[in-house]
Design an enzyme around this catalytic site. Structure first.
Site, PDB file in Angstrom:
ATOM      1  N   ASP A   1      -5.533  -3.717  -2.468  1.00  0.00           N
ATOM      2  CA  ASP A   1      -4.299  -3.397  -1.525  1.00  0.00           C
ATOM      3  C   ASP A   1      -3.585  -4.710  -0.940  1.00  0.00           C
ATOM      4  OD1 ASP A   1      -3.231  -2.548   1.286  1.00  0.00           O
ATOM      5  OD2 ASP A   1      -4.262  -0.601   0.547  1.00  0.00           O
TER       6      ASP A   1
ATOM      7  N   SER B   1       0.803  -1.285  -0.135  1.00  0.00           N
ATOM      8  CA  SER B   1       0.015  -0.062  -0.134  1.00  0.00           C
ATOM      9  C   SER B   1       0.848   1.399   0.079  1.00  0.00           C
ATOM     10  CB  SER B   1      -0.873  -0.119   1.199  1.00  0.00           C
ATOM     11  OG  SER B   1      -2.027   0.775   1.010  1.00  0.00           O
TER      12      SER B   1
END
Length: 310
Positions: free
Chosen positions: A158, A41
Protein backbone atom coordinates in the site's frame (compact mmCIF):
# COMPACT_ATOMS: atom_id res chain seq x y z
CA UNK A 1 -1.61 32.50 -22.70
CA UNK A 2 -1.34 28.92 -21.49
CA UNK A 3 -3.97 27.33 -19.29
CA UNK A 4 -3.63 26.72 -15.58
CA UNK A 5 -2.39 23.20 -14.88
CA UNK A 6 -4.08 21.69 -11.82
CA UNK A 7 -2.76 18.63 -10.05
CA UNK A 8 -4.91 16.43 -7.82
CA UNK A 9 -3.44 14.31 -5.00
CA UNK A 10 -5.89 11.68 -3.73
CA UNK A 11 -5.14 10.20 -0.32
CA UNK A 12 -5.41 6.70 1.11
CA UNK A 13 -8.10 5.54 3.51
CA UNK A 14 -10.00 2.47 2.31
CA UNK A 15 -13.73 2.93 1.73
CA UNK A 16 -13.44 6.50 3.03
CA UNK A 17 -11.89 7.22 -0.35
CA UNK A 18 -15.29 6.94 -2.01
CA UNK A 19 -15.54 10.57 -0.91
CA UNK A 20 -12.99 11.30 -3.68
CA UNK A 21 -15.86 10.73 -6.12
CA UNK A 22 -17.82 13.51 -4.46
CA UNK A 23 -14.82 15.82 -4.82
CA UNK A 24 -14.61 15.05 -8.53
CA UNK A 25 -18.35 15.63 -8.95
CA UNK A 26 -18.10 19.20 -7.65
CA UNK A 27 -14.96 19.97 -9.64
CA UNK A 28 -16.76 18.80 -12.78
CA UNK A 29 -19.85 20.90 -11.94
CA UNK A 30 -17.63 23.99 -11.90
CA UNK A 31 -15.75 22.94 -15.06
CA UNK A 32 -12.46 22.66 -13.22
CA UNK A 33 -10.17 20.59 -15.40
CA UNK A 34 -7.64 18.33 -13.70
CA UNK A 35 -4.35 18.01 -15.58
CA UNK A 36 -2.43 15.53 -13.41
CA UNK A 37 -3.32 12.95 -10.77
CA UNK A 38 -1.39 11.03 -8.13
CA UNK A 39 -3.03 8.61 -5.72
CA UNK A 40 -2.27 6.23 -2.90
CA UNK A 41 -4.36 3.13 -2.17
CA UNK A 42 -8.06 3.98 -2.71
CA UNK A 43 -6.83 7.30 -4.12
CA UNK A 44 -4.95 5.35 -6.78
CA UNK A 45 -8.06 3.32 -7.58
CA UNK A 46 -10.36 6.33 -8.01
CA UNK A 47 -7.63 8.38 -9.68
CA UNK A 48 -6.77 5.64 -12.15
CA UNK A 49 -10.37 5.18 -13.26
CA UNK A 50 -10.80 8.94 -13.62
CA UNK A 51 -7.59 9.19 -15.65
CA UNK A 52 -8.91 6.41 -17.88
CA UNK A 53 -11.93 8.54 -18.72
CA UNK A 54 -14.61 7.55 -16.24
CA UNK A 55 -16.75 10.55 -15.32
CA UNK A 56 -17.61 11.25 -11.69
CA UNK A 57 -21.19 10.13 -12.44
CA UNK A 58 -19.95 6.80 -13.81
CA UNK A 59 -17.76 6.34 -10.74
CA UNK A 60 -20.72 7.15 -8.51
CA UNK A 61 -22.88 4.57 -10.29
CA UNK A 62 -20.11 1.98 -9.94
CA UNK A 63 -19.70 2.66 -6.21
CA UNK A 64 -23.46 2.50 -5.60
CA UNK A 65 -23.69 -0.74 -7.55
CA UNK A 66 -21.05 -2.31 -5.30
CA UNK A 67 -22.87 -1.01 -2.21
CA UNK A 68 -26.15 -2.54 -3.37
CA UNK A 69 -24.63 -5.90 -4.33
CA UNK A 70 -22.45 -6.84 -1.38
CA UNK A 71 -22.53 -10.52 -2.26
CA UNK A 72 -20.91 -9.81 -5.63
CA UNK A 73 -18.36 -7.57 -3.94
CA UNK A 74 -17.37 -10.28 -1.46
CA UNK A 75 -16.73 -12.66 -4.34
CA UNK A 76 -13.70 -10.51 -5.18
CA UNK A 77 -12.13 -11.60 -1.89
CA UNK A 78 -10.10 -14.66 -2.87
CA UNK A 79 -8.91 -15.75 0.55
CA UNK A 80 -5.35 -16.99 0.69
CA UNK A 81 -3.54 -19.73 2.57
CA UNK A 82 -0.40 -17.65 2.44
CA UNK A 83 0.90 -15.95 5.58
CA UNK A 84 1.74 -12.85 3.49
CA UNK A 85 -1.87 -11.65 3.43
CA UNK A 86 -5.45 -12.77 3.94
CA UNK A 87 -6.61 -11.85 0.42
CA UNK A 88 -4.68 -12.98 -2.65
CA UNK A 89 -5.95 -10.12 -4.79
CA UNK A 90 -6.02 -12.00 -8.11
CA UNK A 91 -9.78 -11.51 -8.55
CA UNK A 92 -9.54 -7.83 -7.70
CA UNK A 93 -6.75 -7.41 -10.25
CA UNK A 94 -8.88 -9.11 -12.90
CA UNK A 95 -11.86 -6.92 -11.96
CA UNK A 96 -9.76 -3.75 -12.19
CA UNK A 97 -8.27 -4.77 -15.51
CA UNK A 98 -11.76 -5.33 -16.92
CA UNK A 99 -12.89 -1.89 -15.73
CA UNK A 100 -9.80 -0.34 -17.27
CA UNK A 101 -10.04 -2.45 -20.44
CA UNK A 102 -6.40 -3.47 -20.10
CA UNK A 103 -5.28 0.14 -20.51
CA UNK A 104 -1.58 0.92 -20.16
CA UNK A 105 -0.23 4.14 -18.67
CA UNK A 106 0.70 5.62 -22.05
CA UNK A 107 -2.92 5.34 -23.22
CA UNK A 108 -4.57 7.20 -20.32
CA UNK A 109 -6.53 10.39 -21.03
CA UNK A 110 -4.84 12.17 -18.12
CA UNK A 111 -1.33 11.71 -16.69
CA UNK A 112 -1.66 9.56 -13.59
CA UNK A 113 0.77 7.79 -11.26
CA UNK A 114 -0.21 5.46 -8.42
CA UNK A 115 2.10 5.41 -5.43
CA UNK A 116 3.17 2.09 -3.93
CA UNK A 117 5.92 0.96 -1.56
CA UNK A 118 8.52 -1.72 -2.20
CA UNK A 119 8.42 -4.06 0.78
CA UNK A 120 11.92 -5.36 0.00
CA UNK A 121 13.77 -2.01 -0.10
CA UNK A 122 11.33 0.08 1.94
CA UNK A 123 11.15 2.72 -0.78
CA UNK A 124 8.34 4.52 -2.60
CA UNK A 125 7.61 3.26 -6.09
CA UNK A 126 6.06 5.31 -8.90
CA UNK A 127 4.38 2.83 -11.24
CA UNK A 128 4.53 4.53 -14.64
CA UNK A 129 4.57 1.72 -17.18
CA UNK A 130 2.66 -1.39 -18.04
CA UNK A 131 -0.98 -1.98 -17.14
CA UNK A 132 -2.69 0.60 -14.97
CA UNK A 133 -4.55 -2.18 -13.15
CA UNK A 134 -1.24 -3.59 -11.89
CA UNK A 135 -0.14 -0.23 -10.53
CA UNK A 136 -3.44 0.15 -8.68
CA UNK A 137 -3.29 -3.43 -7.37
CA UNK A 138 0.12 -2.69 -5.89
CA UNK A 139 -1.00 0.59 -4.37
CA UNK A 140 -4.06 -0.89 -2.62
CA UNK A 141 -2.16 -3.75 -0.95
CA UNK A 142 -2.99 -3.00 2.69
CA UNK A 143 -0.40 -4.89 4.80
CA UNK A 144 -1.68 -8.16 6.30
CA UNK A 145 -5.03 -7.81 4.48
CA UNK A 146 -3.71 -8.16 0.90
CA UNK A 147 -0.77 -10.18 -0.30
CA UNK A 148 2.02 -7.92 -1.58
CA UNK A 149 1.97 -7.57 -5.37
CA UNK A 150 5.08 -8.73 -7.29
CA UNK A 151 6.06 -6.15 -9.91
CA UNK A 152 9.38 -6.36 -11.74
CA UNK A 153 11.97 -7.03 -9.01
CA UNK A 154 9.80 -5.43 -6.33
CA UNK A 155 7.14 -6.54 -3.89
CA UNK A 156 4.53 -3.78 -3.72
CA UNK A 157 2.41 -2.84 -0.73
CA UNK A 158 0.00 0.00 0.00
CA UNK A 159 1.26 3.44 -1.04
CA UNK A 160 -0.25 4.91 2.10
CA UNK A 161 2.52 3.30 4.16
CA UNK A 162 4.94 6.04 3.08
CA UNK A 163 2.77 8.49 1.13
CA UNK A 164 -0.85 8.62 2.37
CA UNK A 165 -1.31 12.03 0.71
CA UNK A 166 0.98 12.18 -2.35
CA UNK A 167 1.34 15.95 -2.69
CA UNK A 168 5.14 16.08 -2.74
CA UNK A 169 5.12 13.24 -5.26
CA UNK A 170 2.68 15.18 -7.46
CA UNK A 171 4.85 18.31 -7.40
CA UNK A 172 8.00 16.33 -8.05
CA UNK A 173 6.54 14.42 -11.00
CA UNK A 174 4.41 17.05 -12.73
CA UNK A 175 5.13 20.54 -11.34
CA UNK A 176 1.50 21.76 -11.59
CA UNK A 177 0.51 25.41 -11.16
CA UNK A 178 -2.05 24.51 -8.50
CA UNK A 179 -2.16 21.50 -6.18
CA UNK A 180 -5.44 20.28 -4.72
CA UNK A 181 -5.09 17.56 -2.08
CA UNK A 182 -7.85 15.37 -0.66
CA UNK A 183 -7.02 14.07 2.82
CA UNK A 184 -9.05 11.30 4.44
CA UNK A 185 -7.40 11.37 7.85
CA UNK A 186 -8.40 13.60 10.70
CA UNK A 187 -7.31 13.18 14.29
CA UNK A 188 -10.19 11.96 16.43
CA UNK A 189 -10.76 10.02 19.62
CA UNK A 190 -10.81 6.31 18.86
CA UNK A 191 -13.79 4.27 20.03
CA UNK A 192 -13.09 0.59 19.33
CA UNK A 193 -16.08 -1.41 18.18
CA UNK A 194 -16.84 -4.39 20.39
CA UNK A 195 -19.10 -6.21 17.97
CA UNK A 196 -18.85 -6.18 14.20
CA UNK A 197 -20.93 -8.45 12.03
CA UNK A 198 -19.09 -9.34 8.85
CA UNK A 199 -21.45 -11.36 6.71
CA UNK A 200 -19.56 -13.08 3.93
CA UNK A 201 -22.16 -15.11 2.04
CA UNK A 202 -21.07 -18.46 0.71
CA UNK A 203 -23.11 -21.17 -0.98
CA UNK A 204 -21.28 -24.51 -1.08
CA UNK A 205 -22.00 -26.62 -4.14
CA UNK A 206 -19.89 -29.77 -4.11
CA UNK A 207 -19.92 -32.37 -1.33
CA UNK A 208 -16.38 -31.38 -0.32
CA UNK A 209 -17.37 -27.72 -0.14
CA UNK A 210 -20.45 -28.55 1.95
CA UNK A 211 -18.43 -30.59 4.44
CA UNK A 212 -15.75 -27.89 4.68
CA UNK A 213 -18.34 -25.14 5.08
CA UNK A 214 -20.22 -27.07 7.79
CA UNK A 215 -17.00 -27.60 9.75
CA UNK A 216 -16.10 -23.92 9.35
CA UNK A 217 -19.34 -22.93 11.11
CA UNK A 218 -18.62 -24.89 14.29
CA UNK A 219 -17.95 -22.75 17.36
CA UNK A 220 -14.46 -24.21 17.95
CA UNK A 221 -13.35 -23.59 14.38
CA UNK A 222 -14.80 -20.06 14.30
CA UNK A 223 -13.04 -19.16 17.55
CA UNK A 224 -9.78 -20.37 16.01
CA UNK A 225 -10.47 -18.24 12.93
CA UNK A 226 -11.20 -15.17 15.03
CA UNK A 227 -7.89 -15.40 16.81
CA UNK A 228 -5.92 -15.67 13.58
CA UNK A 229 -7.94 -13.61 11.10
CA UNK A 230 -8.30 -9.84 11.63
CA UNK A 231 -11.27 -9.73 9.25
CA UNK A 232 -13.19 -11.91 11.72
CA UNK A 233 -11.63 -10.46 14.87
CA UNK A 234 -12.93 -6.89 15.35
CA UNK A 235 -10.46 -6.04 18.11
CA UNK A 236 -7.40 -7.09 16.13
CA UNK A 237 -8.71 -5.55 12.91
CA UNK A 238 -9.63 -2.28 14.65
CA UNK A 239 -6.18 -2.00 16.22
CA UNK A 240 -4.49 -2.63 12.86
CA UNK A 241 -6.57 -0.02 11.02
CA UNK A 242 -6.30 2.56 13.81
CA UNK A 243 -2.52 2.10 13.85
CA UNK A 244 -2.38 2.77 10.11
CA UNK A 245 -4.64 5.82 10.50
CA UNK A 246 -2.41 7.32 13.20
CA UNK A 247 0.68 6.77 11.07
CA UNK A 248 -1.03 8.23 8.00
CA UNK A 249 -2.20 11.33 9.87
CA UNK A 250 1.33 12.16 10.96
CA UNK A 251 2.77 11.51 7.50
CA UNK A 252 0.14 13.70 5.87
CA UNK A 253 0.92 16.86 7.82
CA UNK A 254 4.02 17.84 5.84
CA UNK A 255 2.27 17.09 2.56
CA UNK A 256 -0.71 19.27 3.45
CA UNK A 257 1.64 22.23 3.83
CA UNK A 258 2.81 21.70 0.24
CA UNK A 259 -0.70 21.87 -1.23
CA UNK A 260 -2.48 25.05 -2.33
CA UNK A 261 -5.89 23.68 -1.39
CA UNK A 262 -6.60 20.85 1.08
CA UNK A 263 -10.03 19.24 1.07
CA UNK A 264 -10.82 17.11 4.15
CA UNK A 265 -14.15 15.26 3.96
CA UNK A 266 -15.70 14.39 7.35
CA UNK A 267 -15.17 10.64 7.00
CA UNK A 268 -13.14 9.82 10.09
CA UNK A 269 -15.99 7.82 11.62
CA UNK A 270 -16.24 5.42 8.66
CA UNK A 271 -14.41 2.11 8.45
CA UNK A 272 -11.91 0.78 5.94
CA UNK A 273 -14.44 -1.64 4.44
CA UNK A 274 -17.58 0.53 4.63
CA UNK A 275 -18.12 0.28 0.88
CA UNK A 276 -21.84 -0.26 1.49
CA UNK A 277 -22.03 3.38 2.65
CA UNK A 278 -21.06 4.73 -0.77
CA UNK A 279 -23.89 7.27 -1.01
CA UNK A 280 -23.02 8.87 2.34
CA UNK A 281 -19.30 8.94 1.63
CA UNK A 282 -19.73 10.53 -1.81
CA UNK A 283 -21.95 13.20 -0.26
CA UNK A 284 -19.25 13.90 2.34
CA UNK A 285 -16.81 14.55 -0.48
CA UNK A 286 -19.26 16.88 -2.21
CA UNK A 287 -19.91 18.89 0.96
CA UNK A 288 -16.22 19.33 1.76
CA UNK A 289 -15.43 20.46 -1.79
CA UNK A 290 -18.29 22.96 -1.93
CA UNK A 291 -16.84 24.61 1.17
CA UNK A 292 -13.56 25.10 -0.72
CA UNK A 293 -14.87 25.79 -4.21
CA UNK A 294 -14.76 29.60 -4.05
CA UNK A 295 -11.20 29.43 -2.78
CA UNK A 296 -10.30 27.16 -5.70
CA UNK A 297 -11.98 29.41 -8.26
CA UNK A 298 -10.26 32.51 -6.85
CA UNK A 299 -6.87 30.81 -7.00
CA UNK A 300 -7.41 29.76 -10.62
CA UNK A 301 -8.40 33.31 -11.48
CA UNK A 302 -5.24 34.73 -9.88
CA UNK A 303 -3.06 32.23 -11.71
CA UNK A 304 -4.67 33.08 -15.04
CA UNK A 305 -3.98 36.79 -14.51
CA UNK A 306 -0.36 35.99 -13.77
CA UNK A 307 0.02 34.07 -17.04
CA UNK A 308 -1.18 37.04 -19.08
CA UNK A 309 2.23 38.63 -18.54
CA UNK A 310 4.16 35.61 -19.86
Amino acid sequence: MRGVKIGLALGSGGAKGLSHIGVLKVLEEYNIEISFITGSSIGALIGGLYAKGYSSKELENLANSIAENKEQFYKLFDFSKSLQGIIKGDKILEYLDNLLEGTTFDKLKKPFIPIAVDLIMGEKVYVQEGKVSEGIRGSISIPVIFQPFPWKDKLLIDGGVLSPLPVKDLKKLYKPDIVIAVSLHKRSKWAPKNNISIDIPYKPNTITEKITYTLSQTSIFREFQKRLNPLLNPSLFDVLMQTIDIMNYELEEDNKKEADIVIIPEVQNYGTFDFDKAKELIEKGESATKEKIQEILNLIKRKKKKFIFF
